[in-house]
Motif scaffolding. Sequence first.
Motif, PDB file in Angstrom:
ATOM      1  N   CYS A  27      88.952  53.569 -40.299  1.00  0.00           N
ATOM      2  CA  CYS A  27      88.020  52.445 -40.431  1.00  0.00           C
ATOM      3  C   CYS A  27      86.569  52.886 -40.616  1.00  0.00           C
ATOM      4  O   CYS A  27      85.743  52.089 -41.044  1.00  0.00           O
ATOM      5  N   SER A  28      86.238  54.099 -40.251  1.00  0.00           N
ATOM      6  CA  SER A  28      84.879  54.649 -40.326  1.00  0.00           C
ATOM      7  C   SER A  28      83.860  53.860 -39.506  1.00  0.00           C
ATOM      8  O   SER A  28      82.674  53.942 -39.764  1.00  0.00           O
ATOM      9  N   CYS A  29      84.327  53.083 -38.528  1.00  0.00           N
ATOM     10  CA  CYS A  29      83.428  52.234 -37.741  1.00  0.00           C
ATOM     11  C   CYS A  29      83.273  52.693 -36.299  1.00  0.00           C
ATOM     12  O   CYS A  29      82.281  52.357 -35.662  1.00  0.00           O
ATOM     13  N   SER A  30      84.214  53.409 -35.774  1.00  0.00           N
ATOM     14  CA  SER A  30      84.214  53.786 -34.365  1.00  0.00           C
ATOM     15  C   SER A  30      84.588  55.243 -34.207  1.00  0.00           C
ATOM     16  O   SER A  30      85.067  55.871 -35.145  1.00  0.00           O
ATOM     17  N   ALA A  31      84.407  55.728 -32.993  1.00  0.00           N
ATOM     18  CA  ALA A  31      84.870  57.079 -32.675  1.00  0.00           C
ATOM     19  C   ALA A  31      86.390  57.052 -32.540  1.00  0.00           C
ATOM     20  O   ALA A  31      86.961  56.095 -32.020  1.00  0.00           O
ATOM     21  N   GLU A  32      87.025  58.106 -33.006  1.00  0.00           N
ATOM     22  CA  GLU A  32      88.478  58.178 -32.969  1.00  0.00           C
ATOM     23  C   GLU A  32      88.966  58.582 -31.584  1.00  0.00           C
ATOM     24  O   GLU A  32      88.450  59.515 -30.976  1.00  0.00           O
ATOM     25  N   SER A  33      89.953  57.865 -31.100  1.00  0.00           N
ATOM     26  CA  SER A  33      90.661  58.195 -29.870  1.00  0.00           C
ATOM     27  C   SER A  33      92.087  57.689 -30.046  1.00  0.00           C
ATOM     28  O   SER A  33      92.382  56.971 -31.009  1.00  0.00           O
ATOM     29  N   HIS A  34      92.963  58.041 -29.117  1.00  0.00           N
ATOM     30  CA  HIS A  34      94.337  57.533 -29.207  1.00  0.00           C
ATOM     31  C   HIS A  34      94.350  56.016 -29.157  1.00  0.00           C
ATOM     32  O   HIS A  34      95.014  55.372 -29.968  1.00  0.00           O
ATOM     33  N   ALA A  35      93.627  55.452 -28.194  1.00  0.00           N
ATOM     34  CA  ALA A  35      93.612  53.998 -28.054  1.00  0.00           C
ATOM     35  C   ALA A  35      93.054  53.341 -29.310  1.00  0.00           C
ATOM     36  O   ALA A  35      93.572  52.322 -29.775  1.00  0.00           O
ATOM     37  N   GLU A  40      93.577  49.776 -31.689  1.00  0.00           N
ATOM     38  CA  GLU A  40      92.278  49.120 -31.571  1.00  0.00           C
ATOM     39  C   GLU A  40      91.519  49.123 -32.888  1.00  0.00           C
ATOM     40  O   GLU A  40      90.641  48.292 -33.102  1.00  0.00           O
ATOM     41  N   CYS A  41      91.832  50.017 -33.761  1.00  0.00           N
ATOM     42  CA  CYS A  41      91.215  50.147 -35.087  1.00  0.00           C
ATOM     43  C   CYS A  41      91.595  48.943 -35.958  1.00  0.00           C
ATOM     44  O   CYS A  41      92.746  48.520 -35.968  1.00  0.00           O
ATOM     45  N   ASP A  42      90.612  48.395 -36.674  1.00  0.00           N
ATOM     46  CA  ASP A  42      90.893  47.259 -37.562  1.00  0.00           C
ATOM     47  C   ASP A  42      91.987  47.592 -38.565  1.00  0.00           C
ATOM     48  O   ASP A  42      92.886  46.790 -38.813  1.00  0.00           O
ATOM     49  N   PHE A  43      91.909  48.776 -39.146  1.00  0.00           N
ATOM     50  CA  PHE A  43      92.871  49.200 -40.158  1.00  0.00           C
ATOM     51  C   PHE A  43      94.285  49.238 -39.578  1.00  0.00           C
ATOM     52  O   PHE A  43      95.212  48.649 -40.132  1.00  0.00           O
TER      53      PHE A  43
END
Length: 143
Positions: A27-35, A40-43
């Motif tokens: 999504c390039s909007c948030s920091a990547e984590s498992h959650a 939680e990612c829009d994509f």
Amino acid sequence: MALIGKLKTTDNLIFRGIQVEPQCFLCSCSAESHAHLFFECDFSFNILKNILPDFNVFLLRPNLFQAFEFIAQHEFYSSTEKDFCCLTVSCIVYHLWRERNSRRFSNIRINLVKLICNITAAIRLKIAKWKNKEMLLIRFTGI
């Protein structure tokens, strides 16, 4: 590995002292984590709710554990439907991880619609010999 949080997402790498770009490559909007990556990612959440529309009931995005818990506790799913949904979520996780790695390491991107098509094709292949295949395909119209 995804369910217990052991994939090498950027939060895990940073925790181990490895310097990597923290952004989510989906999504390039948030920091990547498992959650974030699962779901939680829009994509990734758009893929989940397109393939399994029952996940539209969530007000907040579920993480991977909550997605499996939702399936296990869904009172209107038969045991075959629960197995199918678990298979579907597992397929989504696998393809999301592959897409994330493809974007991160090869700079090759598949759009949302193509990725959904790839996932549903893989699911159809997996259930090809299930005796309740037709009922499942009718019940879960996203496939």
